[in-house]
Structure formats: structure tokens, C-alpha cells
Design a protein around this motif. Sequence first.
Motif, PDB file in Angstrom:
ATOM      1  N   PRO A  42       0.804  -1.229   0.000  1.00 52.50           N
ATOM      2  CA  PRO A  42       0.000   0.000   0.000  1.00 52.50           C
ATOM      3  C   PRO A  42       0.833   1.272   0.000  1.00 52.50           C
ATOM      4  O   PRO A  42       0.332   2.338  -0.362  1.00 52.50           O
ATOM      5  CB  PRO A  42      -0.817  -0.115   1.289  1.00 52.50           C
ATOM      6  CG  PRO A  42      -0.022  -1.019   2.170  1.00 52.50           C
ATOM      7  CD  PRO A  42       0.634  -2.000   1.237  1.00 52.50           C
ATOM      8  N   LEU A  43       2.104   1.175   0.398  1.00 50.24           N
ATOM      9  CA  LEU A  43       2.921   2.385   0.527  1.00 50.24           C
ATOM     10  C   LEU A  43       3.540   2.847  -0.781  1.00 50.24           C
ATOM     11  O   LEU A  43       4.000   3.980  -0.876  1.00 50.24           O
ATOM     12  CB  LEU A  43       4.041   2.146   1.550  1.00 50.24           C
ATOM     13  CG  LEU A  43       3.623   1.701   2.947  1.00 50.24           C
ATOM     14  CD1 LEU A  43       4.852   1.578   3.845  1.00 50.24           C
ATOM     15  CD2 LEU A  43       2.605   2.651   3.555  1.00 50.24           C
ATOM     16  N   LYS A  44       3.541   1.998  -1.803  1.00 50.52           N
ATOM     17  CA  LYS A  44       4.280   2.363  -3.008  1.00 50.52           C
ATOM     18  C   LYS A  44       3.644   3.535  -3.744  1.00 50.52           C
ATOM     19  O   LYS A  44       2.482   3.892  -3.510  1.00 50.52           O
ATOM     20  CB  LYS A  44       4.470   1.150  -3.912  1.00 50.52           C
ATOM     21  CG  LYS A  44       3.220   0.522  -4.458  1.00 50.52           C
ATOM     22  CD  LYS A  44       3.598  -0.735  -5.257  1.00 50.52           C
ATOM     23  CE  LYS A  44       2.384  -1.351  -5.936  1.00 50.52           C
ATOM     24  NZ  LYS A  44       2.765  -2.540  -6.741  1.00 50.52           N
ATOM     25  N   LEU A  45       4.397   4.119  -4.646  1.00 46.36           N
ATOM     26  CA  LEU A  45       4.029   5.385  -5.287  1.00 46.36           C
ATOM     27  C   LEU A  45       2.692   5.311  -6.001  1.00 46.36           C
ATOM     28  O   LEU A  45       1.908   6.259  -5.963  1.00 46.36           O
ATOM     29  CB  LEU A  45       5.132   5.798  -6.272  1.00 46.36           C
ATOM     30  CG  LEU A  45       4.994   7.177  -6.925  1.00 46.36           C
ATOM     31  CD1 LEU A  45       5.028   8.265  -5.869  1.00 46.36           C
ATOM     32  CD2 LEU A  45       6.112   7.378  -7.945  1.00 46.36           C
ATOM     33  N   SER A  46       2.396   4.185  -6.635  1.00 44.19           N
ATOM     34  CA  SER A  46       1.153   4.067  -7.387  1.00 44.19           C
ATOM     35  C   SER A  46      -0.045   3.796  -6.488  1.00 44.19           C
ATOM     36  O   SER A  46      -1.182   3.806  -6.963  1.00 44.19           O
ATOM     37  CB  SER A  46       1.276   2.943  -8.428  1.00 44.19           C
ATOM     38  OG  SER A  46       1.585   1.708  -7.795  1.00 44.19           O
ATOM     39  N   ASN A  47       0.187   3.571  -5.206  1.00 43.93           N
ATOM     40  CA  ASN A  47      -0.909   3.427  -4.251  1.00 43.93           C
ATOM     41  C   ASN A  47      -1.033   4.716  -3.445  1.00 43.93           C
ATOM     42  O   ASN A  47      -1.531   5.702  -3.932  1.00 43.93           O
ATOM     43  CB  ASN A  47      -0.702   2.189  -3.379  1.00 43.93           C
ATOM     44  CG  ASN A  47      -0.935   0.906  -4.164  1.00 43.93           C
ATOM     45  OD1 ASN A  47      -1.672   0.898  -5.145  1.00 43.93           O
ATOM     46  ND2 ASN A  47      -0.321  -0.186  -3.757  1.00 43.93           N
ATOM     47  N   ILE A  48      -0.535   4.745  -2.194  1.00 47.24           N
ATOM     48  CA  ILE A  48      -0.685   5.989  -1.421  1.00 47.24           C
ATOM     49  C   ILE A  48       0.530   6.903  -1.525  1.00 47.24           C
ATOM     50  O   ILE A  48       0.464   8.068  -1.154  1.00 47.24           O
ATOM     51  CB  ILE A  48      -0.989   5.697   0.061  1.00 47.24           C
ATOM     52  CG1 ILE A  48       0.210   5.043   0.756  1.00 47.24           C
ATOM     53  CG2 ILE A  48      -2.222   4.847   0.195  1.00 47.24           C
ATOM     54  CD1 ILE A  48       0.057   4.987   2.262  1.00 47.24           C
ATOM     55  N   GLY A  49       1.653   6.380  -2.001  1.00 50.34           N
ATOM     56  CA  GLY A  49       2.818   7.231  -2.227  1.00 50.34           C
ATOM     57  C   GLY A  49       3.543   7.647  -0.965  1.00 50.34           C
ATOM     58  O   GLY A  49       3.807   8.830  -0.759  1.00 50.34           O
ATOM     59  N   SER A  50       3.878   6.676  -0.103  1.00 50.83           N
ATOM     60  CA  SER A  50       4.651   7.028   1.092  1.00 50.83           C
ATOM     61  C   SER A  50       5.802   6.060   1.342  1.00 50.83           C
ATOM     62  O   SER A  50       6.305   5.982   2.453  1.00 50.83           O
ATOM     63  CB  SER A  50       3.744   7.087   2.323  1.00 50.83           C
ATOM     64  OG  SER A  50       3.156   5.833   2.592  1.00 50.83           O
ATOM     65  N   CYS A  51       6.222   5.340   0.323  1.00 50.86           N
ATOM     66  CA  CYS A  51       7.366   4.435   0.470  1.00 50.86           C
ATOM     67  C   CYS A  51       8.602   5.229   0.843  1.00 50.86           C
ATOM     68  O   CYS A  51       8.894   6.282   0.268  1.00 50.86           O
ATOM     69  CB  CYS A  51       7.606   3.680  -0.834  1.00 50.86           C
ATOM     70  SG  CYS A  51       9.061   2.601  -0.794  1.00 50.86           S
ATOM     71  N   TYR A  52       9.336   4.725   1.834  1.00 52.66           N
ATOM     72  CA  TYR A  52      10.506   5.444   2.348  1.00 52.66           C
ATOM     73  C   TYR A  52      11.734   5.301   1.468  1.00 52.66           C
ATOM     74  O   TYR A  52      12.727   6.001   1.657  1.00 52.66           O
ATOM     75  CB  TYR A  52      10.834   4.953   3.761  1.00 52.66           C
ATOM     76  CG  TYR A  52      11.098   3.470   3.829  1.00 52.66           C
ATOM     77  CD1 TYR A  52      12.349   2.942   3.544  1.00 52.66           C
ATOM     78  CD2 TYR A  52      10.084   2.583   4.165  1.00 52.66           C
ATOM     79  CE1 TYR A  52      12.586   1.582   3.576  1.00 52.66           C
ATOM     80  CE2 TYR A  52      10.307   1.222   4.209  1.00 52.66           C
ATOM     81  CZ  TYR A  52      11.556   0.720   3.913  1.00 52.66           C
ATOM     82  OH  TYR A  52      11.779  -0.631   3.939  1.00 52.66           O
ATOM     83  N   VAL A  53      11.713   4.379   0.501  1.00 48.92           N
ATOM     84  CA  VAL A  53      12.911   4.110  -0.302  1.00 48.92           C
ATOM     85  C   VAL A  53      13.145   5.235  -1.308  1.00 48.92           C
ATOM     86  O   VAL A  53      12.239   5.627  -2.050  1.00 48.92           O
ATOM     87  CB  VAL A  53      12.789   2.770  -1.062  1.00 48.92           C
ATOM     88  CG1 VAL A  53      14.035   2.534  -1.921  1.00 48.92           C
ATOM     89  CG2 VAL A  53      12.606   1.615  -0.083  1.00 48.92           C
ATOM     90  N   ASN A  54      14.376   5.761  -1.322  1.00 45.83           N
ATOM     91  CA  ASN A  54      14.801   6.725  -2.334  1.00 45.83           C
ATOM     92  C   ASN A  54      15.225   5.931  -3.568  1.00 45.83           C
ATOM     93  O   ASN A  54      16.228   5.216  -3.533  1.00 45.83           O
ATOM     94  CB  ASN A  54      15.967   7.555  -1.802  1.00 45.83           C
ATOM     95  CG  ASN A  54      16.501   8.541  -2.824  1.00 45.83           C
ATOM     96  OD1 ASN A  54      16.025   8.618  -3.959  1.00 45.83           O
ATOM     97  ND2 ASN A  54      17.518   9.297  -2.444  1.00 45.83           N
ATOM     98  N   LEU A  55      14.471   6.052  -4.636  1.00 50.07           N
ATOM     99  CA  LEU A  55      14.703   5.202  -5.804  1.00 50.07           C
ATOM    100  C   LEU A  55      15.843   5.665  -6.705  1.00 50.07           C
ATOM    101  O   LEU A  55      16.264   4.912  -7.588  1.00 50.07           O
ATOM    102  CB  LEU A  55      13.418   5.089  -6.629  1.00 50.07           C
ATOM    103  CG  LEU A  55      12.321   4.200  -6.021  1.00 50.07           C
ATOM    104  CD1 LEU A  55      11.088   4.230  -6.900  1.00 50.07           C
ATOM    105  CD2 LEU A  55      12.813   2.779  -5.840  1.00 50.07           C
ATOM    106  N   LEU A  56      16.364   6.854  -6.510  1.00 46.91           N
ATOM    107  CA  LEU A  56      17.444   7.314  -7.385  1.00 46.91           C
ATOM    108  C   LEU A  56      18.695   6.435  -7.257  1.00 46.91           C
ATOM    109  O   LEU A  56      19.283   6.052  -8.277  1.00 46.91           O
ATOM    110  CB  LEU A  56      17.761   8.784  -7.108  1.00 46.91           C
ATOM    111  CG  LEU A  56      16.633   9.766  -7.443  1.00 46.91           C
ATOM    112  CD1 LEU A  56      17.074  11.196  -7.162  1.00 46.91           C
ATOM    113  CD2 LEU A  56      16.184   9.616  -8.897  1.00 46.91           C
TER     114      LEU A  56
END
Length: 244
Positions: free
Chosen positions: A68-82
Motif C-alpha cells: 500500500p505504501l508504493k508510489l502508485s498506491n498511497i505514495g509514502s514508500c521510504y525508499v529513495n529510488l534514485l
Amino acid sequence: MLQNSYIAWEGASLIDGSPIVLILTGFIHHSSNKKTGNLLQSWIIQQNILPTEAAKHGRDKASCGDCPLKLSNIGSCYVNLLPVNNIYRKYKAGGYQKLSKHELEIIKRYRYPIRIGSYGDPTAVPFHVWEPIISASGKYTGYTHLWRNQNNYIWRKYLMASVENKSDARLAQSLGWRTFRVIAPDAPLSKNEILCRHTEDDRIVCETCLLCDGASSKPNIADRVNGLNWKISNFIKYSNSLPN
């Protein structure tokens, strides 16, 4: 000659069958993550799409399931994807060797602790791939959002169930999982939870704490949502919509 990073496995995701890769980093240059400390990091990345693009367009199920935390859901994933993008690009350029028994012996000799799933859900990768790595280390942390799946119950000895509300925490605990619950900044703890030790004292890091290892004799953990302000805001809105 020891490299900093290795391909531990390539194959089909157990979540949706898409091609993914498991990459271990930190054999020489440790993570700059101040919370985790000097853990080996493990990255579960899709083989054919840049992580930021996958996250942006909701094409990251092979790595992250329906978290549920990933960007396409609620957008609160703590991982910096860069930084994860950089790992992906080096992988596509052929910059990583494959993990061998030699590197496993190094992990075993020096007892490198490992973070199971720095990005991606560990259960996307077959259990038999992880087990020799985890066994060689003997020290680890890890979480899964796919704790409801009965096929993943074997993971209860290594991983915590990642949850976002008290209701899911109670359910996961009834199924034999220890839980790691992300909470809003002002939310209270449950009676059977303790606050993340790093949040209490930032001198304590995962490398030495190791409470998040799935062992049933240890307490359940909660931690306040952290990261960019917009991610925290998204989580608070989501949390307010959940039952307790």
C-alpha cells in the motif's frame, strides 16, 4: 578480488512471474544509510524497467507486490529510488559479477549482517535462494507485506509482517508473525509494541540492534513514518482512513 556488489540470483518473480534480479551491495563500501549502519543491502529489481519508471506507472508489482505504501498506491514508500536506478543501470551494463561460494564464505567468516529486502519484497525471490545467504550471515533484518500468503509462512522465522494499522497487526500476530507497524507521528503504541530503538536514540542502528529479525521471542515494533513531508502527509491521510 572482492567486489562491492554481486548478482545473487536472476529469475521469475514469485509474485507475478516477471523477470527480476537480486543484487547484494556493501561488501567493501558500506551503506550511507545512518539508520541501518553497516548492513549488506539487498535489492530486488525488475530486469527490464528503470525502478523510478516502474514505480511511477504502477509496474513494480514483480518487486513490491501490492504494497500500500508504493508510489502508485498511497505514495509514502521510504525508499529513495534514485540510488536504486544507479544499481539497475550498472546491472544492465553488465557491471556485476555473480555471487559465488567464495563470497558466501566471506559473509560467513566476517558475519556480515544483511538487510533482507532493502528494496522490494523478499518473498518475490525463492526462499532457497535466500537461505544460504541468511545462514552465512546469521544476523539480519527484514519485512514483508505479503504475510497473508500461506506460502510465505516459512518466512516467519526471518521476517516481520509489515503492517499499517492495529487490525492488521492483530491478524498477523494471530498467524504467528511478529509485526513492524508504521504509525503516524502522534499515534500511540499498542501494549505489545515498542518503539524502534533508533527512533528513541539515533546512536542505535539496525546493524547492532537486530530486533527486526522475525524471532518470535522478541517484541513487536512500531516506528513513526519518516521521509519527505509529502510522503508523511500521504501516510497520515491513509492511516486516518484505516480501521483500528
